[in-house]
Write a protein that holds these residues in place. Structure first.
Motif, PDB file in Angstrom:
ATOM      1  N   ILE A  94       0.886  -1.363   0.184  1.00 18.31           N
ATOM      2  CA  ILE A  94      -0.058   0.112  -0.030  1.00 18.31           C
ATOM      3  C   ILE A  94       0.989   1.328   0.014  1.00 18.31           C
ATOM      4  O   ILE A  94       0.517   2.183  -0.689  1.00 18.31           O
ATOM      5  CB  ILE A  94      -0.910   0.011   1.236  1.00 18.31           C
ATOM      6  N   ASN A  95       1.940   1.330   0.857  1.00 19.76           N
ATOM      7  CA  ASN A  95       2.619   2.540   0.936  1.00 19.76           C
ATOM      8  C   ASN A  95       3.426   2.747  -0.685  1.00 19.76           C
ATOM      9  O   ASN A  95       3.655   4.043  -1.052  1.00 19.76           O
ATOM     10  CB  ASN A  95       4.030   2.276   1.684  1.00 19.76           C
ATOM     11  N   GLU A  96       3.600   1.695  -1.512  1.00 14.42           N
ATOM     12  CA  GLU A  96       3.797   1.989  -2.770  1.00 14.42           C
ATOM     13  C   GLU A  96       2.909   2.522  -3.711  1.00 14.42           C
ATOM     14  O   GLU A  96       3.018   3.480  -4.446  1.00 14.42           O
ATOM     15  CB  GLU A  96       4.608   0.666  -3.459  1.00 14.42           C
ATOM     16  N   PHE A  97       1.697   2.029  -3.520  1.00 15.66           N
ATOM     17  CA  PHE A  97       0.322   2.493  -4.348  1.00 15.66           C
ATOM     18  C   PHE A  97       0.329   3.966  -3.839  1.00 15.66           C
ATOM     19  O   PHE A  97      -0.117   4.584  -4.840  1.00 15.66           O
ATOM     20  CB  PHE A  97      -0.623   1.621  -3.904  1.00 15.66           C
ATOM     21  N   LEU A  98       0.422   4.255  -2.730  1.00 13.29           N
ATOM     22  CA  LEU A  98      -0.069   5.720  -2.249  1.00 13.29           C
ATOM     23  C   LEU A  98       0.745   6.474  -3.068  1.00 13.29           C
ATOM     24  O   LEU A  98       0.369   7.860  -3.171  1.00 13.29           O
ATOM     25  CB  LEU A  98       0.268   5.949  -0.717  1.00 13.29           C
ATOM     26  N   LYS A  99       1.946   6.341  -3.465  1.00  8.65           N
ATOM     27  CA  LYS A  99       2.688   7.072  -4.613  1.00  8.65           C
ATOM     28  C   LYS A  99       2.149   7.645  -5.727  1.00  8.65           C
ATOM     29  O   LYS A  99       2.402   8.644  -6.427  1.00  8.65           O
ATOM     30  CB  LYS A  99       3.995   6.554  -5.028  1.00  8.65           C
ATOM     31  N   ASN A 100       0.953   6.881  -6.133  1.00  2.02           N
ATOM     32  CA  ASN A 100       0.333   7.127  -7.438  1.00  2.02           C
ATOM     33  C   ASN A 100      -0.348   8.730  -7.385  1.00  2.02           C
ATOM     34  O   ASN A 100      -0.514   9.479  -8.272  1.00  2.02           O
ATOM     35  CB  ASN A 100      -0.968   6.206  -7.689  1.00  2.02           C
ATOM     36  N   ASP A 101      -0.677   9.243  -6.139  1.00  2.00           N
ATOM     37  CA  ASP A 101      -1.451  10.367  -6.101  1.00  2.00           C
ATOM     38  C   ASP A 101      -0.384  11.476  -5.542  1.00  2.00           C
ATOM     39  O   ASP A 101      -1.036  12.464  -5.170  1.00  2.00           O
ATOM     40  CB  ASP A 101      -2.522  10.185  -4.738  1.00  2.00           C
ATOM     41  N   GLN A 102       0.897  11.151  -5.867  1.00  2.00           N
ATOM     42  CA  GLN A 102       1.748  12.361  -5.879  1.00  2.00           C
ATOM     43  C   GLN A 102       1.535  13.321  -6.674  1.00  2.00           C
ATOM     44  O   GLN A 102       2.232  14.338  -6.786  1.00  2.00           O
ATOM     45  CB  GLN A 102       3.288  11.955  -5.404  1.00  2.00           C
ATOM     46  N   ILE A 103       1.142  12.706  -7.945  1.00  2.00           N
ATOM     47  CA  ILE A 103       1.148  13.631  -9.078  1.00  2.00           C
ATOM     48  C   ILE A 103      -0.439  13.885  -9.626  1.00  2.00           C
ATOM     49  O   ILE A 103      -1.225  13.148  -9.639  1.00  2.00           O
ATOM     50  CB  ILE A 103       1.818  12.765 -10.468  1.00  2.00           C
TER      51      ILE A 103
ATOM     52  N   PHE B 102      -9.074  11.144   0.630  1.00  2.00           N
ATOM     53  CA  PHE B 102      -9.557  10.980   1.644  1.00  2.00           C
ATOM     54  C   PHE B 102      -8.843   9.967   2.563  1.00  2.00           C
ATOM     55  O   PHE B 102      -8.173   9.198   1.997  1.00  2.00           O
ATOM     56  CB  PHE B 102     -11.231  10.377   1.272  1.00  2.00           C
ATOM     57  N   ASP B 103      -8.998   9.983   3.745  1.00  2.00           N
ATOM     58  CA  ASP B 103      -8.389   9.348   4.881  1.00  2.00           C
ATOM     59  C   ASP B 103      -9.234   8.021   5.041  1.00  2.00           C
ATOM     60  O   ASP B 103     -10.578   8.174   5.583  1.00  2.00           O
ATOM     61  CB  ASP B 103      -8.282   9.822   6.220  1.00  2.00           C
ATOM     62  N   TYR B 104      -8.621   6.793   4.727  1.00  2.00           N
ATOM     63  CA  TYR B 104      -9.244   5.503   5.030  1.00  2.00           C
ATOM     64  C   TYR B 104      -8.491   4.820   6.230  1.00  2.00           C
ATOM     65  O   TYR B 104      -7.178   4.771   6.059  1.00  2.00           O
ATOM     66  CB  TYR B 104      -9.279   4.650   3.737  1.00  2.00           C
ATOM     67  N   ASP B 105      -9.209   4.266   7.126  1.00  2.00           N
ATOM     68  CA  ASP B 105      -8.622   3.397   8.237  1.00  2.00           C
ATOM     69  C   ASP B 105      -7.805   2.532   7.771  1.00  2.00           C
ATOM     70  O   ASP B 105      -8.167   1.573   7.179  1.00  2.00           O
ATOM     71  CB  ASP B 105      -9.830   2.946   9.294  1.00  2.00           C
ATOM     72  N   GLY B 106      -6.694   2.481   8.301  1.00  2.00           N
ATOM     73  CA  GLY B 106      -5.623   1.427   8.209  1.00  2.00           C
ATOM     74  C   GLY B 106      -4.824   1.555   6.764  1.00  2.00           C
ATOM     75  O   GLY B 106      -3.867   0.553   6.649  1.00  2.00           O
ATOM     76  N   ILE B 107      -5.307   2.445   6.054  1.00  2.00           N
ATOM     77  CA  ILE B 107      -4.530   2.592   4.844  1.00  2.00           C
ATOM     78  C   ILE B 107      -3.760   4.025   4.558  1.00  2.00           C
ATOM     79  O   ILE B 107      -2.608   3.912   4.180  1.00  2.00           O
ATOM     80  CB  ILE B 107      -5.681   2.598   3.489  1.00  2.00           C
ATOM     81  N   GLY B 108      -4.431   5.059   4.954  1.00  2.00           N
ATOM     82  CA  GLY B 108      -3.776   6.428   4.888  1.00  2.00           C
ATOM     83  C   GLY B 108      -4.791   7.312   4.035  1.00  2.00           C
ATOM     84  O   GLY B 108      -6.036   7.114   3.554  1.00  2.00           O
TER      85      GLY B 108
END
Length: 257
Positions: free
Chosen positions: A71-80, A86-92
Motif C-alpha cells: 500500500i505504501n508503494e500504491f500511495l505514490k500514485n497520488d503524488q502527481i 480521503f483518509d481510510y482507516d488503516g490505509i492512509g
C-alpha cells in the motif's frame, strides 16, 4: 488541435473536451500539476466517491490477493496530479480511483496469479494509473497502452515520474498491429466505444489474448451499436461474468477469461 466532430466520436470520452484537456495538461505544467482536479477530467475519470473507494477497499481486503502489503508503494500514485483524497482507516490518505486500481490488481492476482514477465495490453489508459499500480507490484515484461494520442501524451508525462521495471509501449488504435498478448485489460473503455472500433480491438488484441479482464457497462448511445455482454460471450466463450463493486449502473460487471 482539430479533433473529430462529436457526431463521429469513437467513444464516450472522444468528445473534444476530454482529449483537448489531456493535450493541454501534457504540455503545460501549470495545468498538469492539478489535472486530476479539473472538472472535465473528473467527469471522465476521477469521479469515484469516498463511499465507492470504501467498497473497493473492502473487496480488496476480502480477496485472496496480498496486494495491500504494498500500500505504501500504491500511495505514490497520488503524488502527481493533485487528486481529491480521503483518509481510510488503516490505509492512509488516498484517492478513490486509486483504490479502484488496487482492487483491479487484487482481482488480477486472484484470477491469474503472478503477472511477472507477461505482455499486457491496456485499452483505454486514463492517465496511466492502472499501469503504474500493476508495475509497482509485478515485474511485467511489456505494457502496451492504447488510447487517443492526447491521452497517451498525458499518460506518458505522468508515468515518466516513476521508475518502472517494464517496457512501456504507447499506441493509438491504428498504430496497433495484431499481437498475441498474455493479458488484455480494459477498465470500462472497451465497452464505451462504437462497434466498428470494438471490432478492430477484437481482431488485433482481444480474440488472440490468452487472458482478459474487462470492466463492463452499458451506457452508450444506441447509435454506437456496441457489443452486449451476451455477444461478447458468443465471441469469447471462455468469459466468466463476475459481479463488480462500487457500481454506477445496474448492468456493470467484470468479464474475465
Amino acid at each position: 488541435m482539430d479533433f473529430q466532430n462529436k457526431a463521429f466520436q469513437t467513444s464516450l470520452t472522444d468528445n473534444i473536451d476530454y482529449p483537448e484537456f489531456c493535450l493541454k495538461a501534457s504540455l503545460d505544467y501549470s495545468i498538469f500539476r492539478d489535472f486530476r482536479r479539473n472538472e472535465i477530467y473528473r467527469i471522465a475519470l476521477e469521479h469515484d466517491s469516498f463511499e465507492q473507494g470504501l467498497e473497493y477497499l473492502e473487496a480488496t481486503k476480502k480477496s485472496s490477493s496480498n496486494v495491500l502489503s504494498k500500500i505504501n508503494e500504491f500511495l505514490k500514485n497520488d503524488q502527481i496530479g493533485n487528486p481529491e483524497v480521503f483518509d481510510y482507516d488503516g490505509i492512509g490518505t488516498i484517492a478513490p480511483p486509486t483504490l479502484r486500481y488496487i482492487k483491479i490488481l487484487s482481482d488480477l492476482e486472484s484470477e491469474f496469479g503472478t503477472l511477472d514477465n507477461v505482455n499486457i495490453c491496456e485499452i483505454g489508459v486514463g492517465y496511466g494509473g492502472m499501469c503504474r499500480i500493476i508495475n509497482s507490484y509485478f515485474k511485467v515484461k511489456t505494457y502496451t497502452l492504447v488510447d487517443l494520442k492526447p491521452v497517451l501524451m498525458l499518460a506518458q508525462r505522468y508515468l515518466d515520474h516513476y521508475p518502472l521495471n517494464t517496457t512501456l509501449i504507447y499506441k493509438t488504435m491504428n498504430e496497433l498491429s495484431k499481437e498475441n498478448y498474455d493479458l488484455v485489460i480494459s477498465n470500462y473503455a472497451f465497452t464505451e466505444i462504437r462497434r466498428e472500433v470494438q471490432d478492430i480491438y477484437l481482431e488485433k488484441v482481444l480474440l488472440s489474448a490468452t487472458k482478459g479482464y474487462i470492466t463492463y457497462n452499458e451506457i452508450n448511445p444506441e447509435d454506437f451499436h456496441s457489443y452486449t455482454k451476451e455477444e461478447l460471450i458468443q465471441l469469447i466463450p471462455q468469459i466468466r461474468v463476475n459481479p463488480e463493486v462500487g457500481i454506477l449502473h445496474p448492468k456493470d460487471c467484470t468479464l474475465v477469461w
